[in-house]
Design a protein around this motif. Structure first.
Motif, PDB file in Angstrom:
ATOM      1  N   ALA A 193      50.620  64.202  16.753  1.00  0.00           N
ATOM      2  CA  ALA A 193      51.797  63.384  17.063  1.00  0.00           C
ATOM      3  C   ALA A 193      51.730  61.998  16.423  1.00  0.00           C
ATOM      4  O   ALA A 193      52.639  61.597  15.687  1.00  0.00           O
ATOM      5  CB  ALA A 193      51.964  63.266  18.580  1.00  0.00           C
ATOM      6  N   TYR A 197      54.430  61.089  13.568  1.00  0.00           N
ATOM      7  CA  TYR A 197      55.562  60.211  13.870  1.00  0.00           C
ATOM      8  C   TYR A 197      55.385  58.801  13.328  1.00  0.00           C
ATOM      9  O   TYR A 197      56.365  58.155  12.923  1.00  0.00           O
ATOM     10  CB  TYR A 197      55.787  60.136  15.382  1.00  0.00           C
ATOM     11  CG  TYR A 197      56.420  61.357  15.987  1.00  0.00           C
ATOM     12  CD1 TYR A 197      57.754  61.680  15.737  1.00  0.00           C
ATOM     13  CD2 TYR A 197      55.709  62.200  16.828  1.00  0.00           C
ATOM     14  CE1 TYR A 197      58.345  62.796  16.301  1.00  0.00           C
ATOM     15  CE2 TYR A 197      56.286  63.321  17.403  1.00  0.00           C
ATOM     16  CZ  TYR A 197      57.609  63.619  17.136  1.00  0.00           C
ATOM     17  OH  TYR A 197      58.192  64.726  17.698  1.00  0.00           O
ATOM     18  N   ASN A 206      61.547  62.203  18.934  1.00  0.00           N
ATOM     19  CA  ASN A 206      60.862  63.034  19.912  1.00  0.00           C
ATOM     20  C   ASN A 206      61.856  63.325  21.029  1.00  0.00           C
ATOM     21  O   ASN A 206      62.158  62.456  21.849  1.00  0.00           O
ATOM     22  CB  ASN A 206      59.625  62.295  20.441  1.00  0.00           C
ATOM     23  CG  ASN A 206      59.085  62.897  21.710  1.00  0.00           C
ATOM     24  OD1 ASN A 206      59.221  64.099  21.937  1.00  0.00           O
ATOM     25  ND2 ASN A 206      58.482  62.081  22.550  1.00  0.00           N
ATOM     26  N   ASP A 233      67.113  67.044  19.245  1.00  0.00           N
ATOM     27  CA  ASP A 233      66.466  65.838  18.739  1.00  0.00           C
ATOM     28  C   ASP A 233      66.902  65.535  17.309  1.00  0.00           C
ATOM     29  O   ASP A 233      67.259  64.399  16.974  1.00  0.00           O
ATOM     30  CB  ASP A 233      64.945  65.948  18.834  1.00  0.00           C
ATOM     31  CG  ASP A 233      64.404  67.277  18.343  1.00  0.00           C
ATOM     32  OD1 ASP A 233      65.193  68.116  17.852  1.00  0.00           O
ATOM     33  OD2 ASP A 233      63.175  67.488  18.456  1.00  0.00           O
ATOM     34  N   GLN A 249      60.412  54.020  16.306  1.00  0.00           N
ATOM     35  CA  GLN A 249      59.374  54.895  16.825  1.00  0.00           C
ATOM     36  C   GLN A 249      58.335  54.040  17.546  1.00  0.00           C
ATOM     37  O   GLN A 249      57.625  53.261  16.935  1.00  0.00           O
ATOM     38  CB  GLN A 249      58.715  55.675  15.706  1.00  0.00           C
ATOM     39  CG  GLN A 249      57.513  56.509  16.134  1.00  0.00           C
ATOM     40  CD  GLN A 249      57.879  57.576  17.142  1.00  0.00           C
ATOM     41  OE1 GLN A 249      58.673  58.472  16.849  1.00  0.00           O
ATOM     42  NE2 GLN A 249      57.315  57.488  18.341  1.00  0.00           N
TER      43      GLN A 249
END
Length: 387
Positions: A193, A197, A206, A233, A249
């Motif tokens: 993750a 991201y 997400n 998403d 993010q």
């Protein structure tokens, strides 16, 4: 073949194994550095003020089927006290209705029963639109999956992200599961993750946790224009970016608990995620596809090459070096981003080795199982239930 200084022959396989090891560690180190730099610039995880959290509407589409559902819902009521909650429950989901009844009345909690979504309409988005309709323009809509726990400080990071961007999205992390299959899912997310991201400019969000000002969401038409998109998403991210909006993010985690009881459940879950990843890549320009492929698709294949080469040459050194370097880099990322190590060495290794198979499965099998529903997927906006 050539000879080493001690006179032993150095086979091409050995050289290729060494090169694969160095390539793997170089890529992993590069992603680690980039992710940590992004994390240092992300909005801080801070406790939001009473006034700020009072304007947050936590909207949770709820489906039964996971034994941890009740605990997750209770935890969010406690950690996000002061926010307004809207729980969206299907009319035909008797178990979910029993769960929310057991939790009972709570301050600023509303439970809504939702009719079935029409064929070809995303059931999650169909629930969210009526909830959005009842929000005030000065509120913040926080979409939170029913298996996801959001710490109060991570909510503060999301609200800080909305001071920089149109939409703010969270960073998923899994709590330890009870079964080997849950551990494989957990390690897939926990080891990928932050490194997925954070290093790149957002191409999606997400979907387990994201926030947006109600006025901004209404300005792009709410959820109505994207009701026929299967991947909510990706659809939300695309709608924001098409209107000139931006995505922040955050690097503050939300914690997920999902029960994975069997190998079949594990395969179905990974298949769905990989099919969604294929849909994401279809929408990206060639340069972005190439970057994603290099940063996130090569690692498992290099790992297989090193494993096979070490076995074939009976020289474990490259594999030991790769596993040691991989462990150190993941520890650094986890402790910096999540505040603790989430790495389980054996499930982590197995999970990465299985990724090419899951990606291939997602590319060729177009029918997915999503909790109680089965869909035949032809494209992101062309899917139908299988009865």
């Amino acid at each position: 073949m050539s000879r080493a200084r001690d006179g032993r022959e150095v086979r091409p396989t050995g050289r290729l194994t060494t090169m694969a090891t160095l390539g793997y560690l170089a890529l992993q180190a590069g992603k680690t550095v980039t992710a940590l730099r992004a994390a240092s610039r992300a909005p801080a995880a801070v406790e939001p003020s009473t006034e700020a959290i009072a304007r947050v509407v936590v909207v949770q589409p709820i489906l039964s089927g996971d034994p941890g559902l009740e605990d997750a819902l209770r935890d969010n009521l406690l950690s996000l006290g002061g926010a307004r909650f809207v729980w969206l429950v299907d009319e035909d989901d008797a178990e979910a209705q029993r769960v929310v009844e057991r939790i009972g009345p709570a301050p600023r909690l509303e439970v809504r029963l939702c009719p079935p979504a029409p064929d070809g309409v995303n059931p999650k988005l169909a629930k969210l639109q009526p909830a959005l309709d009842d929000c005030a323009d000065d509120e913040v809509l926080l979409v939170l999956d029913d298996d996801t726990r959001l710490p109060r400080a991570s909510l503060g990071a999301l609200l800080g992200g909305l001071e920089r961007a149109t939409l703010a999205t969270g960073l998923p992390a899994y709590l330890p599961g009870r079964t080997p299959w849950a551990r494989l899912v957990e390690q897939f997310v926990d080891n990928n993750a932050a490194l997925t991201y954070l290093p790149m400019a957002p191409v999606t969000i997400n979907g387990m946790c994201w926030a947006m000002r109600v006025a901004d969401l209404r300005a792009i038409g709410g959820f109505t224009p994207i009701l026929r998109n299967l991947t909510d998403d990706l659809a939300v991210a695309g709608a924001v970016q098409r209107r000139g909006g931006t995505i922040c993010q955050t690097a503050s985690p939300q914690w997920i608990t999902t029960t994975v009881e069997s190998p079949g459940h594990y395969v179905r879950l990974m298949h769905r995620w990989m099919l969604f990843a294929n849909l994401l890549l279809r929408r990206q320009p060639p340069g972005t596809v190439a970057a994603i492929s290099v940063l996130h698709g090569i690692h498992p294949n290099l790992l297989w090459a090193v494993l096979a080469g070490s076995v074939r040459t009976r020289r474990p050194g490259p594999l030991v070096a790769l596993l040691g370097g991989r462990w150190v880099l993941l520890q650094v990322v986890h402790r910096r981003v999540y505040g603790r190590s989430l790495h389980a060495p054996l499930p982590s290794l197995v999970s990465e080795l299985l990724q090419p198979a899951h990606l291939g499965h997602g590319a060729v099998q177009r029918t997915i199982r999503w909790r109680t529903r089965t869909y035949r997927v032809r494209s992101d906006d062309d899917f139908s239930p299988v009865r």
